[in-house]
Design a protein around this motif. Sequence first.
Motif, short mmCIF file in Angstrom:
data_model
loop_
_atom_site.label_atom_id
_atom_site.label_comp_id
_atom_site.label_asym_id
_atom_site.label_seq_id
_atom_site.Cartn_x
_atom_site.Cartn_y
_atom_site.Cartn_z
N ARG A 173 -68.04 -40.79 46.14
CA ARG A 173 -68.80 -40.88 44.63
C ARG A 173 -67.87 -42.04 43.94
N ALA A 174 -66.57 -41.71 43.86
CA ALA A 174 -65.67 -42.64 42.84
C ALA A 174 -65.76 -44.10 43.53
N ALA A 175 -65.81 -44.46 44.75
CA ALA A 175 -65.81 -45.68 45.50
C ALA A 175 -67.41 -46.19 45.23
N SER A 176 -68.34 -45.46 45.21
CA SER A 176 -69.74 -46.03 45.11
C SER A 176 -69.86 -46.27 43.49
N LEU A 177 -69.34 -45.71 42.58
CA LEU A 177 -69.34 -46.30 41.30
C LEU A 177 -68.62 -47.40 41.07
N ILE A 178 -67.44 -47.49 41.76
CA ILE A 178 -66.56 -48.82 41.49
C ILE A 178 -67.29 -50.02 42.01
N VAL A 179 -67.66 -49.86 43.21
CA VAL A 179 -68.47 -51.01 44.02
C VAL A 179 -69.74 -51.53 43.63
N ARG A 180 -70.39 -50.41 42.79
CA ARG A 180 -71.86 -50.86 42.14
C ARG A 180 -71.53 -51.62 40.75
N LYS A 181 -70.40 -51.25 40.25
CA LYS A 181 -69.81 -51.96 39.15
C LYS A 181 -69.19 -53.60 39.50
N SER A 182 -68.50 -53.59 40.52
CA SER A 182 -67.92 -54.83 40.97
C SER A 182 -68.15 -55.07 42.38
N PRO A 183 -69.36 -55.33 42.76
CA PRO A 183 -69.82 -55.38 44.21
C PRO A 183 -68.88 -56.61 44.87
N ASP A 184 -68.33 -57.53 44.16
CA ASP A 184 -67.54 -58.60 44.78
C ASP A 184 -66.11 -58.06 45.39
N LEU A 185 -65.86 -56.94 44.86
CA LEU A 185 -64.49 -56.46 45.45
C LEU A 185 -64.61 -56.00 46.93
N LEU A 186 -65.75 -56.18 47.40
CA LEU A 186 -66.11 -55.83 48.87
C LEU A 186 -65.44 -56.99 49.87
N ASN A 187 -65.41 -58.19 49.16
CA ASN A 187 -65.03 -59.20 49.83
C ASN A 187 -63.51 -59.71 49.77
N VAL A 188 -62.51 -58.88 49.06
CA VAL A 188 -61.48 -58.96 48.75
C VAL A 188 -60.63 -58.28 49.68
N VAL A 189 -59.34 -58.91 50.18
CA VAL A 189 -58.61 -58.31 50.97
C VAL A 189 -57.30 -58.24 50.27
N LYS A 190 -56.39 -57.08 50.71
CA LYS A 190 -55.10 -56.83 49.95
C LYS A 190 -54.23 -57.88 50.77
N ASP A 191 -52.79 -57.96 50.36
CA ASP A 191 -51.88 -58.76 51.20
C ASP A 191 -51.82 -58.13 52.55
N ASP A 192 -51.99 -56.97 52.94
CA ASP A 192 -51.87 -56.39 54.22
C ASP A 192 -52.78 -56.79 55.24
N GLY A 193 -54.28 -57.25 54.45
CA GLY A 193 -55.27 -58.04 55.46
C GLY A 193 -56.37 -56.69 55.53
N PHE A 194 -56.18 -55.75 54.95
CA PHE A 194 -57.39 -54.73 54.76
C PHE A 194 -58.15 -54.56 53.46
N SER A 195 -59.37 -54.69 53.78
CA SER A 195 -60.51 -54.59 52.73
C SER A 195 -60.77 -53.11 52.46
N ALA A 196 -61.54 -52.76 51.59
CA ALA A 196 -61.92 -51.36 51.22
C ALA A 196 -62.79 -50.76 52.47
N LEU A 197 -63.52 -51.68 53.13
CA LEU A 197 -64.21 -51.19 54.25
C LEU A 197 -63.33 -50.88 55.39
N HIS A 198 -62.19 -51.73 55.64
CA HIS A 198 -61.32 -51.38 56.72
C HIS A 198 -60.77 -50.10 56.46
N LEU A 199 -60.20 -50.03 55.22
CA LEU A 199 -59.67 -48.47 55.03
C LEU A 199 -60.53 -47.31 55.18
N ALA A 200 -61.72 -47.32 54.64
CA ALA A 200 -62.71 -46.46 54.82
C ALA A 200 -62.96 -46.10 56.20
#
Length: 72
Positions: free
Chosen positions: A21-48
């Motif tokens: 639920r929380a992830a859903s609320l955040i990505v609906r507010k800022s969907p561009d975050l889905l294309n961002v990877v952290k320094d370790d190379g992982f995106s939110a999709l990778h972690l999930a």
Amino acid sequence: MEMRKENLLLTLHRFVLLTYRAASLIVRKSPDLLNVVKDDGFSALHLASLNGHHSVVECLIKVQLHEYVHTI
């Protein structure tokens, strides 16, 4: 990356590990975050997906697809 987006990204990554639920609320507010990877190379999709959060993976893919369709 600007500080606000970086903070939102870190928050999204934490919530992806905790709740759909929380992830859903955040990505609906800022969907561009889905294309961002952290320094370790992982995106939110990778972690999930790595952590077996199948409903979150589905949510992230749906939001990404929705954004893609609306940009065509």
